[in-house]
Design an enzyme around this catalytic site. Structure first.
Site, PDB file in Angstrom:
ATOM      1  CE1 TYR A 188      -3.144  -2.890   0.182  1.00 27.16           C
ATOM      2  CE2 TYR A 188      -3.956  -2.262   2.499  1.00 27.16           C
ATOM      3  CZ  TYR A 188      -3.789  -2.971   1.481  1.00 27.16           C
ATOM      4  OH  TYR A 188      -4.745  -3.994   1.733  1.00 27.16           O
ATOM      5  N   PRO A 228     -15.907  -3.083   2.335  1.00 28.28           N
ATOM      6  CG  PRO A 228     -15.978  -2.360   4.375  1.00 28.28           C
ATOM      7  CD  PRO A 228     -14.833  -2.664   3.259  1.00 28.28           C
TER       8      PRO A 228
END
Length: 312
Positions: free
Chosen positions: A61, A208
Site C-alpha cells: 500500500y 465493505p
C-alpha cells in the site's frame, strides 16, 4: 464495544477495523489530492478515540507509505492499537528467507518489534510454494515477531491447504481477508464463508462499502465522480448509480429508524453475519467517526433479511 477474537487464538479486536489501502496511495486513490497526511492523522486519532483501534495495512500500500504513516501516528498518539499487515508473494521471492526480510522491513516502517497479524496478500505460488511460505510464517510466530497468521484472497481450497500446513507446525490460521460487501457476496456462494466457519477462521471484509457506492454519497442526481482510478468504474457512472439507487434507498429507509447512515447500515449488516470483521477505509476524521457508528446496535432479523433479498 463489540469485539471479536481473530481465529481461535488471535488478537481480540473491535467488530470493525480500518482498512488503509488509500493511506499514501497516489496511483489508485489520489493521495495528496483531496486528502493528505494531516487528514489521515485525524482519521487515525478519531478511530482510536471511538474505540476502533484495529488497523489493516500492507507492504504494497503506497509502496510502504501506509505502514510508515501508521507507525508514525501510533507513536504520536501512544495509545494501544492492533496492527495487521501483509506479505506480497512477488515472483522473485523464492526462498523462505524472503518472508523474514519483508517482515523486517514492515516492522521497521510500523516501528514495532512484533505485529499482531501478518497475512499473505495473494495465494500466488510461483517458485516458493505454499509449504515453504507457511513454514516461514510459522518460524516467525515461534520467534515472536508475528502473533497470528492470516491469508488474503484465498479460495476455500487454498484456505484449507494453508490451514493444514500451519497446523502441522501448531500454528492456527486466524483470518482470510476477502472482498465482501452487499455488492460483492461471492464468498457466500463459493464455499469461502462455509469453510471459514468450519475451520474457525475469521473473515476480514475489505471494500465493505464497495469503495463508496454504499455510502449514499454518490447519486444519479449529483453524479460527482470519485477521485483516482475509481472514476473509470462503470458503477460510478450515472447509469450505474441509477441501478443502485433503489437499493441504497432501502439502506437509507432502514437507517432512519436507527438514526444511522446507509454506510452504517451496510457495515452493520456485515457484522450481523457473524465471524466477519469489516475494515472500511477512512481518509478523514469524519469518515472514521461514521464508520464507528456501525457499532453498538444491531439490525433486526427481518431487516437483515430484507436487505439480503434486495441486494441479491
Amino acid at each position: 464495544m463489540q469485539t471479536l477474537t481473530l481465529g481461535p487464538s488471535g488478537p481480540t479486536v473491535p467488530a470493525l477495523g480500518i482498512g488503509t489501502w488509500a493511506w499514501g496511495d497516489k496511483l489508485y486513490w489520489g493521495y495528496g489530492g483531496d486528502y493528505d497526511e494531516a487528514a489521515l492523522r485525524d482519521a487515525f486519532k478519531a478511530a482510536v478515540e471511538a474505540g476502533v483501534n484495529f488497523f489493516d495495512t500492507a507492504e504494497i500500500y503506497g509502496f510502504g507509505e501506509s505502514e510508515r504513516l501508521i507507525g508514525r501516528f501510533a507513536k504520536e498518539l501512544q495509545q494501544p492499537v492492533v496492527l495487521a499487515t501483509k506479505y506480497f508473494p512477488l515472483p522473485w521471492r523464492i526462498w523462505g528467507s524472503a518472508v523474514a526480510d519483508a517482515l523486517t522491513a514492515s516492522l521497521k516502517r510500523l516501528q514495532v518489534p512484533t505485529v499482531d497479524l501478518y497475512q499473505v496478500h495473494w495465494p500466488f505460488d510461483f517458485l516458493m510454494g505454499q509449504p515453504t511460505l507457511m513454514n516461514a510464517l510459522a518460524d516467525e510466530v515461534q520467534q515472536g515477531r508475528i502473533k497470528s497468521v492470516g491469508v488474503s484472497n484465498y479460495s476455500a481450497e487454498q484456505m484449507q491447504r494453508a490451514y493444514d500446513l500451519l497446523a502441522q507446525r501448531g500454528v492456527p490460521l486466524a483470518v482470510n481477508q476477502v472482498q465482501y460487501s452487499l455488492l460483492a457476496r461471492q464468498i457466500e456462494r463459493n464455499g469461502v464463508m462455509d469453510a471459514a466457519r468450519r475451520l474457525g477462521v475469521t473473515i476480514l471484509a475489505y471494500s465493505p462499502l464497495a469503495q463508496g457506492l454504499l455510502t449514499g454519497k454518490y447519486t444519479p442526481e449529483t453524479n460527482t465522480p470519485p477521485q483516482g482510478a475509481r472514476r473509470l468504474d462503470p458503477r460510478f457512472s450515472r447509469e450505474g448509480l441509477e441501478k443502485l439507487a433503489p437499493k441504497v434507498g432501502l439502506l437509507k429507509e432502514i437507517g432512519q429508524k436507527y438514526d444511522r447512515t446507509p454506510a452504517q447500515v451496510a457495515l452493520n449488516w456485515l457484522i450481523a453475519q457473524g465471524n466477519v470483521v469489516p475494515i472500511p477505509g477512512a481518509k478523514n476524521a469524519s469518515q472514521a467517526a461514521q464508520n464507528a457508528g456501525a457499532l453498538g446496535w444491531m439490525l433486526s432479523d427481518e431487516e437483515q433479511g430484507a436487505i439480503a433479498q434486495a441486494w441479491q
